[in-house]
Scaffold this motif. Structure first.
Motif, PDB file in Angstrom:
ATOM      1  N   ILE A 100      40.728  52.571  31.209  1.00 29.84           N
ATOM      2  CA  ILE A 100      41.976  52.528  31.231  1.00 29.84           C
ATOM      3  C   ILE A 100      42.517  54.109  32.027  1.00 29.84           C
ATOM      4  N   GLU A 101      41.439  54.639  32.385  1.00 32.19           N
ATOM      5  CA  GLU A 101      41.843  56.048  33.132  1.00 32.19           C
ATOM      6  C   GLU A 101      42.674  55.535  35.080  1.00 32.19           C
ATOM      7  N   ASP A 102      41.271  54.280  34.941  1.00 27.01           N
ATOM      8  CA  ASP A 102      41.596  53.971  36.396  1.00 27.01           C
ATOM      9  C   ASP A 102      42.348  53.393  36.489  1.00 27.01           C
ATOM     10  N   MET A 103      42.286  52.259  35.379  1.00 30.83           N
ATOM     11  CA  MET A 103      43.958  51.245  36.124  1.00 30.83           C
ATOM     12  C   MET A 103      45.205  52.128  35.333  1.00 30.83           C
ATOM     13  N   TYR A 104      45.604  52.669  35.414  1.00 32.09           N
ATOM     14  CA  TYR A 104      46.488  54.326  35.083  1.00 32.09           C
ATOM     15  C   TYR A 104      46.454  54.619  36.637  1.00 32.09           C
ATOM     16  N   ARG A 105      45.399  54.456  37.257  1.00 31.87           N
ATOM     17  CA  ARG A 105      44.972  55.298  38.019  1.00 31.87           C
ATOM     18  C   ARG A 105      45.856  54.856  39.756  1.00 31.87           C
ATOM     19  N   SER A 106      44.376  53.790  39.839  1.00 27.82           N
ATOM     20  CA  SER A 106      44.670  53.613  41.102  1.00 27.82           C
ATOM     21  C   SER A 106      44.511  51.885  41.228  1.00 27.82           C
ATOM     22  N   ARG A 107      44.265  51.519  40.046  1.00 25.01           N
ATOM     23  CA  ARG A 107      44.738  49.910  39.529  1.00 25.01           C
ATOM     24  C   ARG A 107      43.656  48.778  40.872  1.00 25.01           C
ATOM     25  N   ARG A 108      42.553  49.880  41.068  1.00 25.61           N
ATOM     26  CA  ARG A 108      41.612  49.320  42.302  1.00 25.61           C
ATOM     27  C   ARG A 108      40.934  48.636  42.572  1.00 25.61           C
ATOM     28  N   PRO A 109      40.524  47.513  40.873  1.00 23.50           N
ATOM     29  CA  PRO A 109      39.658  46.086  41.253  1.00 23.50           C
ATOM     30  C   PRO A 109      40.471  45.276  41.635  1.00 23.50           C
ATOM     31  N   TRP A 110      42.270  45.577  41.497  1.00 24.10           N
ATOM     32  CA  TRP A 110      43.121  44.365  41.399  1.00 24.10           C
ATOM     33  C   TRP A 110      44.159  44.627  42.681  1.00 24.10           C
ATOM     34  N   ASN A 111      43.413  45.665  43.615  1.00 26.23           N
ATOM     35  CA  ASN A 111      44.593  45.563  45.083  1.00 26.23           C
ATOM     36  C   ASN A 111      44.327  44.828  45.959  1.00 26.23           C
ATOM     37  N   ASP A 112      43.907  44.123  45.528  1.00 27.24           N
ATOM     38  CA  ASP A 112      43.538  42.850  46.866  1.00 27.24           C
ATOM     39  C   ASP A 112      43.711  41.008  45.891  1.00 27.24           C
ATOM     40  N   LEU A 113      44.191  41.293  44.992  1.00 32.73           N
ATOM     41  CA  LEU A 113      44.193  40.832  43.987  1.00 32.73           C
ATOM     42  C   LEU A 113      46.130  40.287  43.891  1.00 32.73           C
ATOM     43  N   SER A 114      45.906  38.511  43.927  1.00 30.00           N
ATOM     44  CA  SER A 114      47.788  38.244  44.019  1.00 30.00           C
ATOM     45  C   SER A 114      48.558  38.425  43.018  1.00 30.00           C
ATOM     46  N   ASP A 115      47.545  38.272  41.374  1.00 35.48           N
ATOM     47  CA  ASP A 115      48.262  38.185  40.404  1.00 35.48           C
ATOM     48  C   ASP A 115      47.719  39.540  39.812  1.00 35.48           C
ATOM     49  N   ARG A 116      48.528  40.714  39.778  1.00 40.52           N
ATOM     50  CA  ARG A 116      48.282  42.063  39.546  1.00 40.52           C
ATOM     51  C   ARG A 116      48.758  41.861  37.868  1.00 40.52           C
ATOM     52  N   PRO A 117      48.328  42.305  37.060  1.00 36.49           N
ATOM     53  CA  PRO A 117      48.937  43.200  36.135  1.00 36.49           C
ATOM     54  C   PRO A 117      50.176  43.334  35.514  1.00 36.49           C
ATOM     55  N   ALA A 118      51.377  43.121  36.485  1.00 36.72           N
ATOM     56  CA  ALA A 118      52.102  43.648  36.888  1.00 36.72           C
ATOM     57  C   ALA A 118      53.650  43.848  35.640  1.00 36.72           C
ATOM     58  N   ASN A 119      53.048  43.070  33.982  1.00 36.44           N
ATOM     59  CA  ASN A 119      54.353  43.689  32.935  1.00 36.44           C
ATOM     60  C   ASN A 119      53.012  43.863  31.577  1.00 36.44           C
ATOM     61  N   TRP A 120      53.461  44.485  30.891  1.00 34.12           N
ATOM     62  CA  TRP A 120      52.999  44.584  28.661  1.00 34.12           C
ATOM     63  C   TRP A 120      51.591  43.629  28.737  1.00 34.12           C
ATOM     64  N   PHE A 121      52.445  42.254  28.979  1.00 35.93           N
ATOM     65  CA  PHE A 121      51.912  40.581  28.670  1.00 35.93           C
ATOM     66  C   PHE A 121      50.593  40.650  28.996  1.00 35.93           C
ATOM     67  N   GLU A 122      50.787  40.845  30.893  1.00 38.59           N
ATOM     68  CA  GLU A 122      50.005  41.105  31.168  1.00 38.59           C
ATOM     69  C   GLU A 122      48.719  42.211  31.657  1.00 38.59           C
ATOM     70  N   LEU A 123      48.818  43.206  31.046  1.00 38.30           N
ATOM     71  CA  LEU A 123      48.286  44.036  31.455  1.00 38.30           C
ATOM     72  C   LEU A 123      47.747  44.667  29.744  1.00 38.30           C
ATOM     73  N   VAL A 124      48.037  43.694  28.654  1.00 37.46           N
ATOM     74  CA  VAL A 124      46.988  43.665  27.285  1.00 37.46           C
ATOM     75  C   VAL A 124      46.208  42.304  28.219  1.00 37.46           C
ATOM     76  N   LYS A 125      46.329  41.388  28.533  1.00 34.62           N
ATOM     77  CA  LYS A 125      45.521  40.672  28.747  1.00 34.62           C
ATOM     78  C   LYS A 125      44.121  40.808  29.253  1.00 34.62           C
ATOM     79  N   ILE A 126      44.491  41.833  30.263  1.00 35.56           N
ATOM     80  CA  ILE A 126      43.366  42.123  31.558  1.00 35.56           C
ATOM     81  C   ILE A 126      42.107  43.008  30.085  1.00 35.56           C
ATOM     82  N   VAL A 127      43.086  43.534  29.617  1.00 32.16           N
ATOM     83  CA  VAL A 127      42.487  44.760  28.617  1.00 32.16           C
ATOM     84  C   VAL A 127      41.860  44.539  27.838  1.00 32.16           C
ATOM     85  N   ARG A 128      42.037  43.097  27.209  1.00 33.28           N
ATOM     86  CA  ARG A 128      41.920  42.194  26.083  1.00 33.28           C
ATOM     87  C   ARG A 128      40.557  41.732  27.198  1.00 33.28           C
ATOM     88  N   SER A 129      40.803  41.317  28.411  1.00 40.78           N
ATOM     89  CA  SER A 129      39.388  40.412  28.787  1.00 40.78           C
ATOM     90  C   SER A 129      38.482  41.363  29.161  1.00 40.78           C
TER      91      SER A 129
END
Length: 123
Positions: A24-53
């Motif tokens: 969770i800290e890494d997701m908040y600070r750097s969003r490193r794993p998806w810096n090069d991804l086109s489908d970033r979690p740009a809203n609450w629903f997407e963020l919840v989906k990635i945390v669930r997965s």
């Protein structure tokens, strides 16, 4: 095509290499794993989906994990305060009981609680 599985794989590898790795800290600070991804979690629903997965948890537990981080709590409260649709979603969740442990109504304004009756277990 969604890139969430790639982000989930990245986080699961990080956790396997270092069990103390704070996803969770890494997701908040750097969003490193998806810096090069086109489908970033740009809203609450997407963020919840990635945390669930990544963690394999329920929606309610994903909410708890995300909101256990002070930075995400601040971002979420700012979204609630500025977006009427977001405030409506949280208000409805509080009234229906599924968000009553993580947020409360102060008048008509939903407010994220800083603590919960039973904190989420450390995964």
């Amino acid at each position: 095509m969604s890139e969430w599985p790639a982000a989930a794989d990245f986080y699961n590898r990080q956790r396997a290499a270092d069990p103390a790795f704070d996803v969770i800290e890494d997701m908040y600070r750097s969003r490193r794993p998806w810096n090069d991804l086109s489908d970033r979690p740009a809203n609450w629903f997407e963020l919840v989906k990635i945390v669930r997965s990544v963690f394999g948890v329920s929606i309610d537990e994903a909410h708890r994990l995300i909101l256990s981080h002070a930075g995400f709590r601040r971002l979420t409260q700012a979204a609630i305060d500025t977006d009427p649709g977001c405030a409506r979603y949280v208000r409805r969740g509080i009234v229906r009981g599924r968000m009553a442990e993580i947020a409360e109504l102060q008048g008509e304004r939903p407010v994220i609680r800083l603590t919960w009756p039973s904190p989420a277990p450390r995964l």
